[in-house]
Design an enzyme around this catalytic site. Structure first.
Site, PDB file in Angstrom:
ATOM      1  N   ASN A  86      65.911 123.553  30.022  1.00  0.00           N
ATOM      2  CA  ASN A  86      65.373 122.181  29.092  1.00  0.00           C
ATOM      3  C   ASN A  86      64.956 121.308  29.623  1.00  0.00           C
ATOM      4  OD1 ASN A  86      66.515 120.496  26.758  1.00  0.00           O
ATOM      5  ND2 ASN A  86      67.374 119.283  28.298  1.00  0.00           N
ATOM      6  N   TYR A 152      51.034 117.491  26.333  1.00  0.00           N
ATOM      7  CA  TYR A 152      52.201 117.897  26.231  1.00  0.00           C
ATOM      8  C   TYR A 152      52.609 118.921  24.960  1.00  0.00           C
ATOM      9  CZ  TYR A 152      56.986 117.081  24.528  1.00  0.00           C
ATOM     10  OH  TYR A 152      58.442 117.444  23.829  1.00  0.00           O
ATOM     11  N   LYS A 156      53.092 122.940  25.942  1.00  0.00           N
ATOM     12  CA  LYS A 156      55.093 123.318  23.870  1.00  0.00           C
ATOM     13  C   LYS A 156      54.257 124.458  23.652  1.00  0.00           C
ATOM     14  CE  LYS A 156      58.090 120.754  25.726  1.00  0.00           C
ATOM     15  NZ  LYS A 156      59.060 120.911  26.466  1.00  0.00           N
ATOM     16  N   THR A 187      67.445 110.961  21.821  1.00  0.00           N
ATOM     17  CA  THR A 187      67.789 110.578  23.029  1.00  0.00           C
ATOM     18  C   THR A 187      67.030 109.811  23.392  1.00  0.00           C
ATOM     19  OG1 THR A 187      65.651 112.267  23.461  1.00  0.00           O
ATOM     20  CG2 THR A 187      67.582 113.388  22.043  1.00  0.00           C
TER      21      THR A 187
END
Length: 265
Positions: A86, A152, A156, A187
């Site tokens: 994670n 990013y 991913k 989050t």
């Protein structure tokens, strides 16, 4: 809660906040022995005190830290059955003509190489137990793209490919590997873009969240606990014939036809 992880040992990277912490809580409630890692000691210590789990200060971008985290987990609990990869970081933001090489490499080191390293450390321990489950936390950024986040988004996408190779390479050892792609989730990581949009458009944080999810069918952000439930399914024996799969949990955003959005106002 159904104790479907009873007797399992789980290692969760980035377990101090957000989805990682929610997964740790869910796994502990489901009967698993849990170890969590994080680069900052305070967040993981807080979760460990709450759950009576093992907190390991470790950076997955550091190969030695990965080996040590797995070794500590095995020493504490006698083995390893589940790895939740994670730990991840956000983009520095930019295109291939504007990103600094160091920023690009920093994202790749954590979001891709870090998963490779922790999985490489974990698979021998799982093989010793006769198999196991790996769940990599990617993002809808792994299946879509947008402007200004080259590092990013690339990381991913790469993580999904890496997880599929894990499924192929270690299936014969009884190890399953799947990817979970969350959309917007409440989050600390999503708080930063929320605050940025709110400041730019003079919105409250709740108004910014509404604007960010207005075109998704569920029209809201996910809760970390909802994502943790998906993680538990992929890690559990309920998904015993699921490997190499990519589960999307984004409130339906990926099904929206962007070409029709102009007509929806």
């Amino acid at each position: 809660m159904d104790k479907r992880l009873q007797g399992k040992v789980a290692l969760i990277t980035g377990g101090g906040t957000g989805i990682g912490a929610a997964a740790a809580r869910r796994f502990a409630a489901s009967g698993a022995a849990v170890a969590i890692t994080g680069r900052r000691r305070e967040p993981i210590a807080g979760v460990a005190a709450e759950l009576d789990c093992l907190a390991i200060k470790a950076d997955t971008a550091d190969a030695d830290d990965c080996v040590a985290a797995v070794a500590q987990t095995v020493a504490e609990f006698g083995g390893l059955d589940i790895l939740i990869a994670n730990a991840g970081i956000l983009s520095a933001a930019g295109s291939v003509t504007t990103l600094d090489e160091s920023d690009w490499q920093g994202v790749m080191d954590v979001n891709v190489r870090g998963v490779m390293q922790i999985a490489g450390a974990a698979t021998p321990a799982m093989t010793d137990r006769g198999g196991g489950a790996i769940v990599s936390i990617s993002s809808v950024a792994g299946i879509r793209s947008s402007k200004g986040f080259a590092d990013y988004i690339t990381s991913k996408h790469a993580l999904i490919g890496l997880t599929k190779t894990l499924a192929c390479d270690y299936g014969a050892q009884g190890i399953r590997a799947n990817t979970l792609c969350p959309g917007w989730v409440k989050t600390p990581m999503s708080d930063m873009p929320v605050e940025s949009l709110a400041e730019r458009d003079h919105l409250t944080p709740d108004q910014a969240r509404a604007a960010m999810t207005r075109y998704t069918p569920l029209q809201r952000m996910g809760e970390p606990e909802e994502i943790a439930a998906c993680v538990e399914f992929l890690a559990s024996d309920d998904a015993s014939f699921v490997t190499g799969a990519t589960l999307i949990a984004d409130g339906g955003g990926h099904i929206v036809d962007i070409g029709t959005l102009a007509f929806s106002e």
